[in-house]
Design an enzyme around this catalytic site. Structure first.
Site, PDB file in Angstrom:
ATOM      1  N   LYS A  75       0.824  -1.219   0.000  1.00 15.48           N
ATOM      2  CA  LYS A  75       0.000   0.000   0.000  1.00 15.48           C
ATOM      3  C   LYS A  75       0.856   1.267   0.000  1.00 15.48           C
ATOM      4  O   LYS A  75       0.426   2.297  -0.527  1.00 15.48           O
ATOM      5  CB  LYS A  75      -0.903   0.003   1.229  1.00 15.48           C
ATOM      6  CG  LYS A  75      -1.969  -1.077   1.225  1.00 15.48           C
ATOM      7  CD  LYS A  75      -3.089  -0.766   0.259  1.00 15.48           C
ATOM      8  CE  LYS A  75      -3.938   0.396   0.724  1.00 15.48           C
ATOM      9  NZ  LYS A  75      -5.077   0.639  -0.192  1.00 15.48           N
ATOM     10  N   ARG A  76       2.041   1.180   0.570  1.00 23.63           N
ATOM     11  CA  ARG A  76       2.851   2.407   0.635  1.00 23.63           C
ATOM     12  C   ARG A  76       3.323   2.854  -0.740  1.00 23.63           C
ATOM     13  O   ARG A  76       3.722   4.006  -0.917  1.00 23.63           O
ATOM     14  CB  ARG A  76       4.047   2.219   1.566  1.00 23.63           C
ATOM     15  CG  ARG A  76       5.080   1.231   1.083  1.00 23.63           C
ATOM     16  CD  ARG A  76       6.156   1.010   2.140  1.00 23.63           C
ATOM     17  NE  ARG A  76       7.116  -0.006   1.754  1.00 23.63           N
ATOM     18  CZ  ARG A  76       8.186   0.229   1.002  1.00 23.63           C
ATOM     19  NH1 ARG A  76       8.408   1.449   0.546  1.00 23.63           N
ATOM     20  NH2 ARG A  76       9.024  -0.747   0.719  1.00 23.63           N
TER      21      ARG A  76
END
Length: 465
Positions: A241-242
């Site tokens: 997700k980062r």
């Protein structure tokens, strides 16, 4: 031989972009060879597999245009068959009952690690008489794997890969509670579904050696395997997700077109010259596993966005207008209706030239569904000086005298600019601010025409007084 591929996700979460690429490669390979592409939902982890997660996978595949050629197979419905094959291996001497307790297995692993050995099962029940079994211990069934020689996989992407059989232990195929293990169930399902090619991520490569041994023990011909490299972030780390969106439906919400996502994923780890834009039909004609590289791919969101802009400009205007209306409707603060829908559709050819995502497209179209007074961006407010407001008041009659077609409006604006000693931009920019609340829009003549006489003049009057 009819080529049959399958995509086999576990419904324990969202459809990851890496899974979507695996599904795409399976789909294209089967289509290229005139075969069939199937879906198997591997939902044997009943504690984590949910109907909602299954539906998310199905929705994601449908959005990408990767729906299977037959209804999906649910692995959980085939447990009886998995058990049947495990017992067939037991009967043929290719498997045996293991009566080790959990405590024994733990001690075995700890002793192996302490001695510097891999924590593998030591085969202590491989040749023992089940009559020696301790009372009250339910046995697991283990595959009696070969201990000499090697297992070779002639992988269609990785090339020949081999492992010494001495490095593998006798894996469990049926747990002591009677449930099949994943590695065993997959083999039975692939065989029964007549899968000819297993195309999946290279994180499954170590599983394949064990699965090949089950095929061999059953006397079944294994499918051809193709293990494709994983997708990493731009920094080379595992995609997460980062790095940005990682699930398929996130990309949908962020305004990407499915055909652009598929085109991008096709080129992520597969090559065919320098061609960047490859539509579905062309992809089917070109795709084969020989073009898949062995190195991990890196997700480039900027490149995906650029490609999406190309597809957006080529997309059908009615389709785009419908999507934009749905996105604007979800905002809940706009006057949407048939009038606004007509404006959006009319201006779509100009709107889509500037946008790279459907979110940007909806943002740029929002002014068409607003009512006066319009919210003003700072630059637009700065353009509406007292002098500009006077000019707009003088301009309004010239515009009202036209038939409000784009051509007539363009001619009126040019005539007004010339007569008043102004450049066209000095007229158009304050007018754009008054009409849209911003300093960017499609051509001012097209914008006026899309708004229509009544609305355009009302917006000018709200500013000019």
């Amino acid at each position: 031989m009819t080529v049959r591929t399958r995509f086999a996700p576990s419904p324990t979460g969202l459809l990851h972009i890496g899974g979507a690429r695996t599904a795409l490669f399976n789909y294209l390979f089967s289509r290229h060879h005139g075969g069939e592409y199937l879906l198997r939902v591997e939902d044997t982890d009943r504690a984590r597999s949910t109907e909602a997660a299954t539906q998310v996978i199905l929705d994601g595949l449908a959005w990408l245009g990767l729906a299977p050629d037959a209804p999906p197979v649910f692995q959980s419905t085939r447990v009886a068959r998995h058990v049947e094959v495990a017992h067939a291996l037991l009967a043929s001497g290719h498997a045996y009952r293991c009566f080790c307790t959990p405590q024994e297995l733990t001690a075995m692993r700890e002793a192996a690690v302490a001695a510097g050995r891999p924590p593998r099962y030591d085969g202590r029940w491989r040749d023992r008489d089940p009559a020696e079994a301790p009372p009250g211990v339910a046995p697991a069934i283990r595959l009696k794997a070969p201990r000499t020689g090697e297992t070779v996989v002639d992988d269609l992407v990785q090339g020949p890969v081999r492992v010494a059989n001495a490095e593998m232990d006798d894996m469990i195929i049926l747990r002591s509670d009677g449930t099949p293990t994943y590695l065993h169930a997959v083999v039975v399902d692939d065989h029964d579904m007549a899968i000819t090619h297993v195309i999946r991520g290279d994180d499954h490569l170590t599983n394949t050696f064990r699965q090949v041994q089950i095929y061999q023990a059953m006397g079944w011909a294994p499918p051809r395997f193709a293990h494709i490299p994983l997708i990493h972030g731009a920094d080379g780390a595992k995609l997460s997700k980062r790095h940005g969106a990682v699930s398929v439906l996130e990309f949908r919400e962020q305004g990407y077109l499915p055909e652009a996502v598929c085109n991008y994923l096709l080129r992520l780890g597969w090559g065919h010259g320098d061609t960047e834009v490859i539509g579905r039909d062309a992809a089917i004609g070109l795709f084969d596993l020989a073009g898949v590289g062995r190195a991990a791919s890196r997700m480039d969101y900027a490149k995906l966005t650029h490609l999406n802009g190309i597809y957006l400009r080529a997309a059908d205007d009615d389709r785009l207008a419908h999507d934009v209306q749905e996105r604007l409707a979800r905002r809940g603060d706009l006057a949407l209706g048939s009038i606004a829908a007509g404006r959006i559709r009319a201006l779509m050819p100009g709107l889509k030239e500037r946008a790279k995502t459907l979110v940007e497209l909806a943002d740029s179209a929002a002014f068409l569904a607003r009512t006066v007074p319009l919210p003003m961006e700072p630059k637009a407010a700065a353009a509406l000086t007292p002098e500009a407001r006077i000019m707009l008041r003088e301009l309004a009659p010239a515009l009202a005298a036209t038939d409000f077609s784009a051509a007539a409006l363009d001619a009126a604006l040019r005539a007004f600019a010339e007569a008043s000693g102004r450049k066209l931009g000095q007229v158009a920019q304050p007018l754009r601010a008054a009409l849209t609340g911003s300093t960017t829009s499609p051509g001012i003549d097209a914008t006026l025409a899309a708004l229509g006489r009544e609305e355009a003049l009302a917006r000018i009057a709200a500013i000019a007084g």
